[in-house]
Every structure is written in structure tokens, then in C-alpha cells.
Scaffold this motif. Structure first.
Motif, PDB file in Angstrom:
ATOM      1  N   GLY A  39       0.840  -1.190   0.000  1.00  0.00           N
ATOM      2  CA  GLY A  39       0.000   0.000   0.000  1.00  0.00           C
ATOM      3  C   GLY A  39       0.872   1.236   0.000  1.00  0.00           C
ATOM      4  O   GLY A  39       2.045   1.165   0.377  1.00  0.00           O
ATOM      5  N   PRO A  40       0.316   2.360  -0.407  1.00  0.00           N
ATOM      6  CA  PRO A  40       1.115   3.595  -0.481  1.00  0.00           C
ATOM      7  C   PRO A  40       1.635   4.038   0.888  1.00  0.00           C
ATOM      8  O   PRO A  40       1.172   3.551   1.930  1.00  0.00           O
ATOM      9  CB  PRO A  40       0.113   4.630  -1.022  1.00  0.00           C
ATOM     10  N   ASN A  41       2.553   4.968   0.889  1.00  0.00           N
ATOM     11  CA  ASN A  41       3.084   5.519   2.142  1.00  0.00           C
ATOM     12  C   ASN A  41       1.946   6.000   3.031  1.00  0.00           C
ATOM     13  O   ASN A  41       1.024   6.662   2.561  1.00  0.00           O
ATOM     14  CB  ASN A  41       4.014   6.708   1.868  1.00  0.00           C
ATOM     15  N   GLY A  42       2.054   5.668   4.308  1.00  0.00           N
ATOM     16  CA  GLY A  42       1.065   6.129   5.271  1.00  0.00           C
ATOM     17  C   GLY A  42      -0.227   5.340   5.259  1.00  0.00           C
ATOM     18  O   GLY A  42      -1.183   5.684   5.963  1.00  0.00           O
ATOM     19  N   ALA A  43      -0.274   4.242   4.486  1.00  0.00           N
ATOM     20  CA  ALA A  43      -1.508   3.455   4.365  1.00  0.00           C
ATOM     21  C   ALA A  43      -1.870   2.735   5.660  1.00  0.00           C
ATOM     22  O   ALA A  43      -3.040   2.403   5.883  1.00  0.00           O
ATOM     23  CB  ALA A  43      -1.368   2.436   3.236  1.00  0.00           C
ATOM     24  N   GLY A  44      -0.863   2.468   6.506  1.00  0.00           N
ATOM     25  CA  GLY A  44      -1.143   1.790   7.771  1.00  0.00           C
ATOM     26  C   GLY A  44      -0.444   0.442   7.915  1.00  0.00           C
ATOM     27  O   GLY A  44      -0.704  -0.295   8.872  1.00  0.00           O
ATOM     28  N   LYS A  45       0.466   0.123   6.999  1.00  0.00           N
ATOM     29  CA  LYS A  45       1.107  -1.198   7.004  1.00  0.00           C
ATOM     30  C   LYS A  45       1.880  -1.459   8.302  1.00  0.00           C
ATOM     31  O   LYS A  45       1.692  -2.493   8.953  1.00  0.00           O
ATOM     32  CB  LYS A  45       2.064  -1.317   5.797  1.00  0.00           C
ATOM     33  N   GLU A 208       6.384  -4.590   2.265  1.00  0.00           N
ATOM     34  CA  GLU A 208       7.480  -4.276   1.358  1.00  0.00           C
ATOM     35  C   GLU A 208       7.030  -3.286   0.298  1.00  0.00           C
ATOM     36  O   GLU A 208       5.911  -3.343  -0.191  1.00  0.00           O
ATOM     37  CB  GLU A 208       7.926  -5.592   0.705  1.00  0.00           C
ATOM     38  N   HIS A 209       7.932  -2.371  -0.041  1.00  0.00           N
ATOM     39  CA  HIS A 209       7.648  -1.459  -1.162  1.00  0.00           C
ATOM     40  C   HIS A 209       8.089  -2.041  -2.502  1.00  0.00           C
ATOM     41  O   HIS A 209       7.633  -1.602  -3.539  1.00  0.00           O
ATOM     42  CB  HIS A 209       8.330  -0.105  -0.931  1.00  0.00           C
ATOM     43  N   HIS A 210       8.987  -3.048  -2.446  1.00  0.00           N
ATOM     44  CA  HIS A 210       9.401  -3.708  -3.691  1.00  0.00           C
ATOM     45  C   HIS A 210       8.276  -4.625  -4.145  1.00  0.00           C
ATOM     46  O   HIS A 210       8.173  -5.771  -3.705  1.00  0.00           O
ATOM     47  CB  HIS A 210      10.641  -4.580  -3.467  1.00  0.00           C
TER      48      HIS A 210
HETATM   49  N1  ATP Z   1       2.535   6.125  16.881  1.00  0.00           N
HETATM   50  C1  ATP Z   1       1.840   6.911  16.046  1.00  0.00           C
HETATM   51  N2  ATP Z   1       1.248   8.038  16.507  1.00  0.00           N
HETATM   52  C2  ATP Z   1       0.522   8.849  15.692  1.00  0.00           C
HETATM   53  N3  ATP Z   1       0.319   8.601  14.371  1.00  0.00           N
HETATM   54  C3  ATP Z   1       0.897   7.494  13.868  1.00  0.00           C
HETATM   55  C4  ATP Z   1       1.689   6.594  14.656  1.00  0.00           C
HETATM   56  N4  ATP Z   1       2.115   5.577  13.870  1.00  0.00           N
HETATM   57  C5  ATP Z   1       1.624   5.823  12.642  1.00  0.00           C
HETATM   58  N5  ATP Z   1       0.889   6.968  12.619  1.00  0.00           N
HETATM   59  C6  ATP Z   1       0.148   7.513  11.468  1.00  0.00           C
HETATM   60  O1  ATP Z   1      -0.699   6.466  11.014  1.00  0.00           O
HETATM   61  C7  ATP Z   1      -0.726   6.430   9.591  1.00  0.00           C
HETATM   62  C8  ATP Z   1      -0.232   5.083   9.105  1.00  0.00           C
HETATM   63  O2  ATP Z   1       1.163   4.996   9.323  1.00  0.00           O
HETATM   64  P1  ATP Z   1       2.042   3.701   9.027  1.00  0.00           P
HETATM   65  O3  ATP Z   1       3.404   3.980   9.537  1.00  0.00           O
HETATM   66  O4  ATP Z   1       1.348   2.509   9.557  1.00  0.00           O
HETATM   67  O5  ATP Z   1       2.033   3.662   7.428  1.00  0.00           O
HETATM   68  P2  ATP Z   1       2.853   2.729   6.427  1.00  0.00           P
HETATM   69  O6  ATP Z   1       1.865   2.138   5.499  1.00  0.00           O
HETATM   70  O7  ATP Z   1       3.730   1.817   7.187  1.00  0.00           O
HETATM   71  O8  ATP Z   1       3.719   3.797   5.636  1.00  0.00           O
HETATM   72  P3  ATP Z   1       5.212   3.684   4.995  1.00  0.00           P
HETATM   73  O9  ATP Z   1       5.027   2.950   3.698  1.00  0.00           O
HETATM   74  O10 ATP Z   1       5.581   5.106   4.772  1.00  0.00           O
HETATM   75  O11 ATP Z   1       6.097   2.966   5.967  1.00  0.00           O
HETATM   76  C9  ATP Z   1       0.109   7.595   9.113  1.00  0.00           C
HETATM   77  O12 ATP Z   1      -0.749   8.701   8.897  1.00  0.00           O
HETATM   78  C10 ATP Z   1       1.038   7.850  10.283  1.00  0.00           C
HETATM   79  O13 ATP Z   1       1.446   9.192  10.334  1.00  0.00           O
END
Ligand code: ATP
Ligand code: MG
Length: 263
Positions: A39-45, A208-210
Motif C-alpha cells: 500500500g502507499p506511504n502512510g496506508a497503515g502497514k 514491502e515497497h518492492h
Molecule cells: N505512533 C503513532 N502516533 C501517531 N500517528 C501514527 C503513529 N504511527 C503511525 N501513525 C500515522 O498512522 C498512519 C499510518 O502509518 P504507518 O506507519 O502505519 O504507514 P505505512 O503504510 O507503514 O507507511 P510507509 O510505507 O511510509 O512505511 C500515518 O498517517 C502515520 O502518520
């Protein structure tokens, strides 16, 4: 859900203040399989992994292991749950050999004082743990590195050692967050082979992003966007899913998997 499911998560919601990071997420990890989470950056993975490994408070949702509903684990309970994750950015101790670093993995995720524990072991307990560490290194394809000093390792070799350090806990499920980051194509291919071998031993969930790498190794893929599962199934099916293409491209009119290579 059957006993052939190692781990399942349903209705998982995580809120950070007003931000809904995960919204009613579900996923299932069949035994002896590799499940990719993309999923894209920040998706919640990463938040999915953090929920499963007790690093963030879960707002609501259920988790089951081998079909049995359990409470959300605290980080120090992971070993008891049979869950291991590789810790990104946690280096190896240069004062210890590779195998000693792997032996420490047995306690590093159980919340105990592992350095004290390692040196406080009886001769017999140490021998037993050393055998487990050798086994873990063998599964990680790194037994030949056992007596090296971490400073002698190449970057791809350190990746294998971090896998061995998680395997020494003899987990039922291994969580890998971006394990291929920084690897070249040759090493990614070797790593893919390693993971395919490893799923004979335990289930693997991988962020993974790959995307090509995920396609190469995953039996099932979940796609997250804005905290929701927008598609799941085989890589071939999700990569053609219009919702997935839209999430990555901002348009639902693109087709073909070549576009997925760019994220
Ligand atoms: N501990 C936290 N406190 C507050 N917000 C958080 C916390 N952890 C993640 N977030 C927010 O929750 C959302 C999901 O973040 P997450 O790190 O799970 O994304 P991701 O899919 O892993 O992104 P990436 O590909 O960039 O690693 C984002 O908006 C992030 O800013
Ligand atoms: Mg992340």
C-alpha cells in the motif's frame, strides 16, 4: 477460519487521536504461507505490525492464533504467542560473535534482561541455546557466518542474521517490515529463495515497497489504502484491481502491471 490459519485479524481499528490509522482491517495468514502487505506511504502497514506486536494500543478488533481468539499481545508476550518480528535499525553487537548475537535473540523479545540472561546460563542451557541458534542460522542460510564478528559481514549478510535472530525464538509467524530495503536485485532474488524455503517452517507476513519482490514470493497479498483493506487475493489479481491502481496512481483508468513497478 480453520486450524490451517496461523494468524487472523478482524475488525482491527487503530486511532491516533483524531486520525483513523486502521479502519476495520481484516487479514488471514494461512499456515506455511507468505502473505504480503502493500500500500502507499502512510496506508497503515507498519501500524498493522505494531498492533500485532503490541507496540500501539488497539482501539478495537480481534486477533486469533490457530483459530483461537486471544487478547492483543503485549510486546513482552510475543515469544509466548509465537510471534517474532525483525527489528529494523537494531544493530548487532560487535563485541559478540554472530552466533552469540543470534542466541541473544531468544530473549530480546521477551522483555527480560537478555545480556544478563545469556551470561547467566548454565553450561547445559547454553549448549541447548547454541544448538537452536545454529539451527536458526542454517534456516537463514548463514551457518557459515556463525563465528564471524558482525563487523565482517556484508549488508545482505546482516539481513540474514536478523532473520536468524528472529527464528531462534522458533516462532509460528514471522513479521518482516521492509526486509528487502537497500538490497540489490541479485540479493533480492536470493532473499526471495530464502523466504520460500522458510515458509516450510513458519508463516511469514511481509511489508514491502518492492512490489515485484512481493509478487515473486507471496501466496496472498493484502492492499491497504488510508487504513482500509481495498483488495486481497493473489498478486496477479490485486495488481489488476482498479481500486489498487487508483490508490497508487490517483486514477482508475490505468491498466497493466508495469505501472505498479513505480511505487
Ligand atoms: N505512533 C503513532 N502516533 C501517531 N500517528 C501514527 C503513529 N504511527 C503511525 N501513525 C500515522 O498512522 C498512519 C499510518 O502509518 P504507518 O506507519 O502505519 O504507514 P505505512 O503504510 O507503514 O507507511 P510507509 O510505507 O511510509 O512505511 C500515518 O498517517 C502515520 O502518520
Ligand atoms: Mg511503514
Amino acid at each position: 477460519m480453520t486450524v490451517h490459519t496461523t494468524l487472523s485479524v478482524s475488525h482491527l481499528t487503530v486511532k491516533f487521536g483524531g486520525l483513523v490509522a486502521l479502519d476495520d482491517v481484516y487479514l488471514e495468514v494461512p499456515s506455511n504461507s507468505i502473505v504480503g502487505l502493500i500500500g502507499p506511504n502512510g496506508a497503515g502497514k507498519t501500524t498493522v505490525f505494531n498492533s500485532i506486536s503490541g507496540l500501539v494500543p488497539v482501539t478495537s478488533g480481534e486477533i486469533a492464533i490457530y483459530g483461537k481468539s486471544v487478547g492483543w499481545p503485549k510486546s513482552y508476550e510475543l515469544a509466548a504467542y509465537g510471534i517474532a518480528r525483525t527489528l529494523q535499525g537494531v544493530g548487532l553487537f560487535n563485541g559478540l560473535s554472530v552466533i552469540e548475537n543470534v542466541m541473544m535473540g531468544a530473549n530480546s523479545q521477551s522483555g527480560s534482561n537478555f545480556i544478563k540472561d545469556l551470561f547467566g546460563l548454565s553450561g547445559q542451557a547454553e549448549k541447548k541455546l547454541r544448538r537452536r541458534a545454529e539451527d536458526a542460522l542454517a534456516w537463514a542460510g548463514a551457518l557459515v557466518l556463525a563465528d564471524k564478528n558482525p563487523s565482517e559481514l556484508t549488508y545482505p549478510e546482516t539481513k540474514r542474521i536478523s532473520i536468524a535472530r528472529a527464528l531462534v525464538m522458533e516462532p509460528k509467524i514471522l513479521l518482516l517490515d521492509e526486509p528487502a530495503a537497500g538490497l540489490g536485485q541479485d540479493d533480492i532474488d536470493k532473499f526471495a529463495e530464502l523466504l520460500k524455503q522458510l515458509k516450510r517452517k513458519c508463516s511469514i507476513m511481509i511489508v514491502e515497497h518492492h512490489v515485484d519482490f512481493i509478487g515473486q514470493i507471496s501466496d496472498r497479498v493484502y492492499v491497504l489504502n488510508f487504513g482500509k483493506v481495498i483488495a486481497s487475493g493473489s498478486f496477479d489479481s490485486v495488481k489488476r484491481d482498479p481500486a489498487v491502481l487508483a490508490a497508487y496512481l490517483g486514477t482508475s483508468h490505468q491498466t497493466g502491471n508495469e505501472h505498479l513497478g513505480g511505487f
